[in-house]
Design a protein around this motif. Structure first.
Motif, mmCIF file in Angstrom:
data_model
loop_
_atom_site.group_PDB
_atom_site.id
_atom_site.type_symbol
_atom_site.label_atom_id
_atom_site.label_comp_id
_atom_site.label_asym_id
_atom_site.label_seq_id
_atom_site.Cartn_x
_atom_site.Cartn_y
_atom_site.Cartn_z
ATOM 1 N N GLY A 99 0.820 -1.216 0.000
ATOM 2 C CA GLY A 99 0.000 0.000 0.000
ATOM 3 C C GLY A 99 0.849 1.259 0.000
ATOM 4 O O GLY A 99 0.644 2.166 -0.815
ATOM 5 N N ALA A 100 1.850 1.307 0.888
ATOM 6 C CA ALA A 100 2.729 2.474 0.942
ATOM 7 C C ALA A 100 3.466 2.616 -0.386
ATOM 8 O O ALA A 100 3.705 3.724 -0.870
ATOM 9 C CB ALA A 100 3.721 2.328 2.096
ATOM 10 N N ALA A 101 3.815 1.472 -0.982
ATOM 11 C CA ALA A 101 4.491 1.472 -2.270
ATOM 12 C C ALA A 101 3.626 2.155 -3.329
ATOM 13 O O ALA A 101 4.102 2.994 -4.095
ATOM 14 C CB ALA A 101 4.791 0.034 -2.679
ATOM 15 N N ASP A 105 4.047 5.634 -5.750
ATOM 16 C CA ASP A 105 4.224 5.483 -7.188
ATOM 17 C C ASP A 105 3.582 6.634 -7.953
ATOM 18 O O ASP A 105 2.371 6.676 -8.141
ATOM 19 C CB ASP A 105 3.618 4.152 -7.665
ATOM 20 C CG ASP A 105 3.779 3.986 -9.169
ATOM 21 O OD1 ASP A 105 4.613 4.698 -9.764
ATOM 22 O OD2 ASP A 105 3.070 3.149 -9.757
ATOM 23 N N SER A 106 4.396 7.561 -8.414
ATOM 24 C CA SER A 106 3.877 8.730 -9.115
ATOM 25 C C SER A 106 3.294 8.359 -10.474
ATOM 26 O O SER A 106 2.550 9.128 -11.073
ATOM 27 C CB SER A 106 4.987 9.759 -9.291
ATOM 28 O OG SER A 106 6.095 9.147 -9.930
ATOM 29 N N GLY A 107 3.608 7.166 -10.957
ATOM 30 C CA GLY A 107 3.073 6.719 -12.245
ATOM 31 C C GLY A 107 1.551 6.658 -12.251
ATOM 32 O O GLY A 107 0.909 6.957 -13.255
ATOM 33 N N LEU A 108 0.965 6.276 -11.132
ATOM 34 C CA LEU A 108 -0.495 6.133 -11.074
ATOM 35 C C LEU A 108 -1.201 7.441 -11.425
ATOM 36 O O LEU A 108 -2.192 7.447 -12.140
ATOM 37 C CB LEU A 108 -0.921 5.659 -9.685
ATOM 38 C CG LEU A 108 -0.535 4.216 -9.347
ATOM 39 C CD1 LEU A 108 -0.856 3.912 -7.896
ATOM 40 C CD2 LEU A 108 -1.242 3.236 -10.280
ATOM 41 N N GLY B 96 13.030 3.376 -9.280
ATOM 42 C CA GLY B 96 12.178 4.560 -9.231
ATOM 43 C C GLY B 96 11.062 4.329 -8.234
ATOM 44 O O GLY B 96 11.224 3.535 -7.298
ATOM 45 N N SER B 97 9.911 4.972 -8.437
ATOM 46 C CA SER B 97 8.862 4.843 -7.418
ATOM 47 C C SER B 97 8.304 3.418 -7.358
ATOM 48 O O SER B 97 8.208 2.837 -6.274
ATOM 49 C CB SER B 97 7.762 5.876 -7.628
ATOM 50 O OG SER B 97 7.210 5.779 -8.917
ATOM 51 N N LEU B 98 8.001 2.837 -8.504
ATOM 52 C CA LEU B 98 7.453 1.476 -8.478
ATOM 53 C C LEU B 98 8.520 0.465 -8.050
ATOM 54 O O LEU B 98 8.258 -0.433 -7.243
ATOM 55 C CB LEU B 98 6.873 1.101 -9.845
ATOM 56 C CG LEU B 98 6.257 -0.300 -9.940
ATOM 57 C CD1 LEU B 98 5.106 -0.480 -8.956
ATOM 58 C CD2 LEU B 98 5.784 -0.598 -11.360
ATOM 59 N N GLY B 99 9.738 0.619 -8.571
ATOM 60 C CA GLY B 99 10.820 -0.303 -8.228
ATOM 61 C C GLY B 99 11.123 -0.294 -6.737
ATOM 62 O O GLY B 99 11.196 -1.347 -6.090
#
Lengths: 215, 215
Positions: A99-101, A105-108, B96-99
């Motif tokens: 969840g924190a991940a 994630d700015s991709g979302l 990055g954010s997801l990784g």
């Protein structure tokens, strides 16, 4: 025919392929290209050219010329069509590791999902922030939701809390649930559930690897 | 027939459902239950009972009695079968954010994926750690891999680096790629690719939501 009715008939495999095309043409744009043909997309993506044309026929594209699609328009039409350019407000339940991940994630956000708050049952998380997104207790959801009206609930809680959280979200009027748990949540008719269990994908990958080993 | 040959014939939909059954029976175990029937699983998961029996017939289960499967054995047999109890060494490219998020997700290890190192092209990340997992530069991969021999490469780089990273992993002998980018990477025969584009799932969810709005 409205845009919604047009979208209604799109098969899920098409919806899953269109983001691949989008990713590829964005890449081309970055390389300075201005036009792309469906044959070129097909070759790059390893999909049949007729499949690419068929998939793209679902999308409202201005007249394609002999040089193919104009990349700039193709990108913006695909982004609109896939809902990536719209802002969908979401809340996330379960600020554990996954969840924190996702909060980080700015991709979302680039793909149209804006998580406005996280919720958890652990008192020590109440009032904290992850990536500037505030975290509250589950019990605070109803009155916060009354103000902010998220349409999507992201579920990253432990398996034994998944159904209760889904019930809470649905009872407050959230209409789509993105379920990352390996638990099959049950919802009433008219509520969208998207299951994304990354661990199930692991099982498929492990199995295929074991087949290689067996050869 | 070897275990590998048996696994060879398992359809992907079965492989994707088995983790749901596993999650449910683990939940039952937590509630103190000792036996479960396929009918009970079917009801809970909203899958046809005959489908559950068929799915479970792929798994080597000791004789089922009238009271159903013994939960403890069912869990351990499923975990073994799905590869979750084995330790699969992996490296992750793109912190990055997801990784970084995946490096922090302790769930992966519980499901058999142990990420031993992260790699990135940004010099400022070299020598750092995420969740006690060391991060190196991409260029350091070949000599580190020679020592540690990961079997799986997790790809969370930007789209324009996906193919180059896949090529690097394959050239060093990594045999399975878990691709989180929306880019369709190409690999030689004999390399497993598992695509998990969470953004493609978003597109499907947004589309279904727009259908609700259109009603």
């Amino acid at each position: 025919m409205t845009g919604n009715e047009q979208r209604a008939r799109i098969p899920e495999p098409t919806l899953r392929r269109l983001p691949w095309y989008l990713a590829f043409v964005k890449l081309l744009k970055g390389e300075g290209e201005t036009y792309v043909s469906s044959t070129q997309i097909a070759k790059e993506i390893s999909v049949d050219p007729s499949q690419v044309s068929k998939d793209l026929s679902f999308v409202n594209l201005a007249g394609k010329t002999r040089v193919g699609y104009e990349i700039g328009s193709l990108i913006s039409v695909l982004e609109d069509f896939l809902g990536f350019s719209k802002r969908h407000k979401a809340v996330l339940f379960g600020v554990g590791s996954l969840g924190a991940a996702l909060l980080q994630d700015s991709g979302l956000k680039q793909y149209g999902l804006e998580i406005i708050a996280g919720f958890d049952i652990r008192p020590e998380l109440d009032g904290t922030q992850v990536n500037d997104i505030p975290v509250y207790l589950n019990g605070d959801f109803p009155h916060l939701h009354a103000r902010h009206q998220a349409t999507i609930g992201v579920i990253t809680v432990p398996v034994d809390q998944a159904q209760a959280v889904a019930d809470l979200l649905v009872s407050e009027g959230v209409r789509a649930l993105w379920n990352f748990t390996p638990f099959r949540i049950r919802v009433p008719e008219g509520v969208v559930v998207q299951n994304t269990s990354i661990y199930a994908h692991l099982a498929v990958m492990f199995n295929r690897l074991s087949l290689l080993d067996g050869e």
